[in-house]
Motif scaffolding. Structure first.
Motif, PDB file in Angstrom:
ATOM      1  N   ASN A   1       7.774  -1.878 -11.806  1.00  0.00           N
ATOM      2  CA  ASN A   1       7.005  -0.882 -11.067  1.00  0.00           C
ATOM      3  C   ASN A   1       7.083  -1.115  -9.556  1.00  0.00           C
ATOM      4  O   ASN A   1       6.087  -0.957  -8.836  1.00  0.00           O
ATOM      5  CB  ASN A   1       5.544  -0.872 -11.521  1.00  0.00           C
ATOM      6  N   SER A   2       8.263  -1.481  -9.076  1.00  0.00           N
ATOM      7  CA  SER A   2       8.465  -1.739  -7.651  1.00  0.00           C
ATOM      8  C   SER A   2       8.868  -0.439  -6.970  1.00  0.00           C
ATOM      9  O   SER A   2      10.000   0.033  -7.100  1.00  0.00           O
ATOM     10  CB  SER A   2       9.557  -2.798  -7.458  1.00  0.00           C
ATOM     11  N   LEU A   3       7.935   0.159  -6.226  1.00  0.00           N
ATOM     12  CA  LEU A   3       8.168   1.476  -5.649  1.00  0.00           C
ATOM     13  C   LEU A   3       9.322   1.493  -4.646  1.00  0.00           C
ATOM     14  O   LEU A   3      10.108   2.430  -4.609  1.00  0.00           O
ATOM     15  CB  LEU A   3       6.895   1.981  -4.970  1.00  0.00           C
TER      16      LEU A   3
ATOM     17  N   ALA B   1     -10.315   8.102  -6.824  1.00  0.00           N
ATOM     18  CA  ALA B   1      -9.844   6.907  -6.120  1.00  0.00           C
ATOM     19  C   ALA B   1     -11.016   6.011  -5.731  1.00  0.00           C
ATOM     20  O   ALA B   1     -10.934   4.780  -5.824  1.00  0.00           O
ATOM     21  CB  ALA B   1      -9.046   7.304  -4.878  1.00  0.00           C
ATOM     22  N   LEU B   2     -12.119   6.622  -5.311  1.00  0.00           N
ATOM     23  CA  LEU B   2     -13.310   5.847  -4.961  1.00  0.00           C
ATOM     24  C   LEU B   2     -13.882   5.149  -6.189  1.00  0.00           C
ATOM     25  O   LEU B   2     -14.274   3.986  -6.131  1.00  0.00           O
ATOM     26  CB  LEU B   2     -14.365   6.769  -4.343  1.00  0.00           C
ATOM     27  N   GLY B   3     -13.952   5.881  -7.286  1.00  0.00           N
ATOM     28  CA  GLY B   3     -14.542   5.313  -8.496  1.00  0.00           C
ATOM     29  C   GLY B   3     -13.744   4.170  -9.075  1.00  0.00           C
ATOM     30  O   GLY B   3     -14.309   3.192  -9.577  1.00  0.00           O
ATOM     31  N   THR B   4     -12.414   4.270  -9.026  1.00  0.00           N
ATOM     32  CA  THR B   4     -11.559   3.226  -9.592  1.00  0.00           C
ATOM     33  C   THR B   4     -11.117   2.203  -8.555  1.00  0.00           C
ATOM     34  O   THR B   4     -10.468   1.221  -8.897  1.00  0.00           O
ATOM     35  CB  THR B   4     -10.305   3.852 -10.224  1.00  0.00           C
ATOM     36  N   ALA B   5     -11.460   2.444  -7.272  1.00  0.00           N
ATOM     37  CA  ALA B   5     -11.065   1.558  -6.167  1.00  0.00           C
ATOM     38  C   ALA B   5      -9.555   1.379  -6.118  1.00  0.00           C
ATOM     39  O   ALA B   5      -9.052   0.298  -5.843  1.00  0.00           O
ATOM     40  CB  ALA B   5     -11.766   0.199  -6.291  1.00  0.00           C
ATOM     41  N   SER B   6      -8.820   2.460  -6.386  1.00  0.00           N
ATOM     42  CA  SER B   6      -7.361   2.377  -6.422  1.00  0.00           C
ATOM     43  C   SER B   6      -6.749   3.695  -5.975  1.00  0.00           C
ATOM     44  O   SER B   6      -7.082   4.747  -6.517  1.00  0.00           O
ATOM     45  CB  SER B   6      -6.883   2.031  -7.836  1.00  0.00           C
ATOM     46  N   THR B   7      -5.853   3.632  -4.987  1.00  0.00           N
ATOM     47  CA  THR B   7      -5.123   4.834  -4.591  1.00  0.00           C
ATOM     48  C   THR B   7      -3.978   5.115  -5.554  1.00  0.00           C
ATOM     49  O   THR B   7      -3.518   6.251  -5.654  1.00  0.00           O
ATOM     50  CB  THR B   7      -4.561   4.674  -3.165  1.00  0.00           C
TER      51      THR B   7
ATOM     52  N   LEU C   1       5.109   9.475   0.982  1.00  0.00           N
ATOM     53  CA  LEU C   1       3.899   8.993   0.313  1.00  0.00           C
ATOM     54  C   LEU C   1       4.100   7.645  -0.379  1.00  0.00           C
ATOM     55  O   LEU C   1       3.328   6.704  -0.138  1.00  0.00           O
ATOM     56  CB  LEU C   1       3.396  10.043  -0.680  1.00  0.00           C
ATOM     57  N   PRO C   2       5.121   7.469  -1.229  1.00  0.00           N
ATOM     58  CA  PRO C   2       5.306   6.157  -1.856  1.00  0.00           C
ATOM     59  C   PRO C   2       5.586   5.042  -0.845  1.00  0.00           C
ATOM     60  O   PRO C   2       5.090   3.920  -1.003  1.00  0.00           O
ATOM     61  CB  PRO C   2       6.513   6.364  -2.784  1.00  0.00           C
ATOM     62  N   THR C   3       6.363   5.341   0.202  1.00  0.00           N
ATOM     63  CA  THR C   3       6.631   4.319   1.221  1.00  0.00           C
ATOM     64  C   THR C   3       5.350   3.941   1.943  1.00  0.00           C
ATOM     65  O   THR C   3       5.128   2.773   2.282  1.00  0.00           O
ATOM     66  CB  THR C   3       7.670   4.835   2.227  1.00  0.00           C
ATOM     67  N   GLY C   4       4.486   4.922   2.162  1.00  0.00           N
ATOM     68  CA  GLY C   4       3.217   4.648   2.821  1.00  0.00           C
ATOM     69  C   GLY C   4       2.333   3.688   2.048  1.00  0.00           C
ATOM     70  O   GLY C   4       1.528   2.961   2.634  1.00  0.00           O
ATOM     71  N   TYR C   5       2.485   3.677   0.725  1.00  0.00           N
ATOM     72  CA  TYR C   5       1.687   2.761  -0.093  1.00  0.00           C
ATOM     73  C   TYR C   5       2.021   1.297   0.212  1.00  0.00           C
ATOM     74  O   TYR C   5       1.240   0.403  -0.112  1.00  0.00           O
ATOM     75  CB  TYR C   5       1.912   3.064  -1.570  1.00  0.00           C
TER      76      TYR C   5
ATOM     77  N   VAL D   1     -10.233   5.283   0.876  1.00  0.00           N
ATOM     78  CA  VAL D   1     -10.301   6.577   1.553  1.00  0.00           C
ATOM     79  C   VAL D   1      -9.376   6.603   2.763  1.00  0.00           C
ATOM     80  O   VAL D   1      -8.608   7.557   2.971  1.00  0.00           O
ATOM     81  CB  VAL D   1     -11.750   6.885   1.987  1.00  0.00           C
ATOM     82  N   THR D   2      -9.435   5.554   3.582  1.00  0.00           N
ATOM     83  CA  THR D   2      -8.635   5.521   4.809  1.00  0.00           C
ATOM     84  C   THR D   2      -7.147   5.431   4.495  1.00  0.00           C
ATOM     85  O   THR D   2      -6.329   6.119   5.127  1.00  0.00           O
ATOM     86  CB  THR D   2      -9.063   4.335   5.698  1.00  0.00           C
ATOM     87  N   ASN D   3      -6.784   4.589   3.533  1.00  0.00           N
ATOM     88  CA  ASN D   3      -5.369   4.477   3.157  1.00  0.00           C
ATOM     89  C   ASN D   3      -4.830   5.802   2.634  1.00  0.00           C
ATOM     90  O   ASN D   3      -3.741   6.246   3.018  1.00  0.00           O
ATOM     91  CB  ASN D   3      -5.189   3.402   2.078  1.00  0.00           C
ATOM     92  N   LEU D   4      -5.583   6.439   1.743  1.00  0.00           N
ATOM     93  CA  LEU D   4      -5.109   7.669   1.116  1.00  0.00           C
ATOM     94  C   LEU D   4      -4.981   8.800   2.132  1.00  0.00           C
ATOM     95  O   LEU D   4      -3.953   9.487   2.191  1.00  0.00           O
ATOM     96  CB  LEU D   4      -6.061   8.076  -0.014  1.00  0.00           C
TER      97      LEU D   4
END
Length: 453
Positions: free
Chosen positions: A159-161, A275-281, A306-310, A397-400
């Protein structure tokens, strides 16, 4: 004879069945209540959130691969794809550096750790080791080398983006080189695979409320609400700094594209709440990619930016790391000079790029920064153990939003954004809204359009 209109009570009762936003919101509230009242029971709900995240992760790599390959092949210009990548990296570096500077300025003005007078020798550093699993952040060279795949299948299995992105670029370039006459069935097959994956996303998203309920119950049950009182000054500072940074993003988005960030936030409100509920973007990445494409951003721009931004554009993490470093220094009574604070920015500019997907990466980055300064005891990062999970909402939130703004900005910069379509979708145009919610079954289309409008 005109069709009968359902009564108001029936329409209100129908909303929870058709609105993902309402379902997730109800699950969020229920999770808080369960975590507060029955913390022991809440601890057993961890598999709900983890299972959902694992399901989402299984489709991220193939989805990114399909979107990028189709984007390159349809754009028909590999040079344009290269320009998109270069412009994205420039945007990422400017945005993340700005986040670091804002964090340092905020921490210098507010002084969240002053007056604590903490003795580092009294801190339990073993808890930090448990959090990080004894790992370490990769060096810049290791980060670059690790981005190069050693196996076609291995990139998907791990799973290496970044590795998947490289493979997708190569396959897309090969399709352009060979042309549709030599491989006429490959591109349609990839497009069909992409549609299948999006359908799977729709199935998995039906489990989102369950995942949010479990994740929120575990959070409140494990940490409670008392930690907010203990670290109130630091928490408020981080969230205010994040709000200021997001306001700057809104201004930048308006100037570059004319798009309202508030309207976009309303457009992805269900994904943001998830994303807030699961704490995961990562849990919302497939849906956000889908919505960005439906909002007028071209496939190749969405698939690359988008994937590179992650991996490269963790604005929320950058804010937290810069504020956290100064908080630790102030708490143990270390006064960092201007030169040392500049060193903090330079170190975090490098370490924050290798954080994605590494357990306890924030603590590893903080430890690396403390070690490079030589003035802050590395064990002092244990001060942030109690508050780190509370900061997840700010970072998510800020990352997304930072990555979504980057997609729009770079797309506009490269001429890969249908601005008219974007404004129609964000304004709630009925037809555009119908296209933006393809995962909703046909019989629910009317309700979904009404909600989106």
């Amino acid at each position: 004879m005109p069709p009968s209109v359902p009564s108001l009570p029936r329409r209100v009762a129908h909303i929870p069945r058709t609105s993902l936003f309402v379902q997730v919101l109800c699950a969020l509230v229920l999770g808080i209540v369960v975590g507060k009242l029955w913390p022991d029971f809440a601890a057993d709900l961890q598999p709900l959130g983890d299972g959902f995240t694992r399901l989402i992760k299984t489709i991220i790599s193939p989805l990114v691969f399909c979107v990028v390959v189709v984007g390159i092949a349809k754009a028909g210009d590999l040079k344009a794809f290269g320009r998109i990548g270069l412009k994205a990296l420039i945007w990422f570096e400017v945005a993340s550096t700005l986040a670091l500077v804002i964090g340092l300025l905020a921490a210098n003005v507010v002084q969240p750790g002053s007056g604590m007078h903490v003795d580092p020798s009294t801190l339990d550093t073993s808890a930090v080791d448990a959090k990080t699993g004894g790992g370490s952040l990769p060096s810049t060279t290791e980060f670059i080398v690790n981005a190069i795949p050693t196996s076609f299948i291995g990139a998907f299995a791990e799973n290496s983006l970044l590795q998947v992105l490289i493979l997708a670029c190569l396959v897309g370039a090969a399709l352009l080189h060979l042309g549709h006459t030599k491989v006429p069935q490959v591109l349609p097959a990839v497009e069909q695979a992409q549609e299948i994956i999006f359908a799977v996303v729709g199935f998995i998203m039906r489990l989102a409320p369950i995942a949010v309920f479990g994740a929120m119950a575990v959070l409140i049950g494990q940490y409670g609400l008392g930690v907010i009182e203990t670290y109130a000054k630091l928490i408020v500072l981080c969230y205010v700094a994040a709000a200021f940074f997001i306001a700057l993003l809104a201004v930048a988005l308006r100037l570059v594209t004319g798009i309202s960030l508030w309207k976009f936030l309303r457009y992805i409100r269900a994904e943001m709440l998830l994303a807030l509920g699961t704490a995961s973007t990562e849990s919302v990445m497939p849906r956000v990619m889908q919505k960005l494409r439906k909002a007028g951003a071209r496939d190749d721009a969405v698939g690359l930016v988008l994937p590179t931004g992650y991996s490269f554009n963790l604005d929320g993490a950058s804010l937290y790391l810069s504020i956290g470093t100064l908080f630790i220094a102030q708490a143990v009574g270390v006064d960092l000079s201007l030169g040392q604070q500049i060193t903090v920015i330079l170190v975090l500019m490098l370490t924050s790029k290798g954080m994605a997907g590494i357990p306890g990466s924030a603590f590893l980055a903080l430890s690396a920064t403390a070690s490079s300064l030589g003035a802050i005891p590395a064990g002092a990062v244990a001060l942030l153990l109690g508050v780190d999970r509370i900061m997840d909402s700010m970072r998510v939130v800020t990352n997304l939003l930072g990555n979504c703004v980057a997609v729009f900005a770079v797309s506009r910069w490269e001429g890969a954004l249908d601005l008219e379509k974007a404004k129609k979708v964000l304004d709630g145009d009925a037809e555009a809204a119908r296209e933006a919610t393809p995962e909703v079954p046909a019989q629910q289309t009317k309700e979904a359009v009404t909600e989106a409008s």
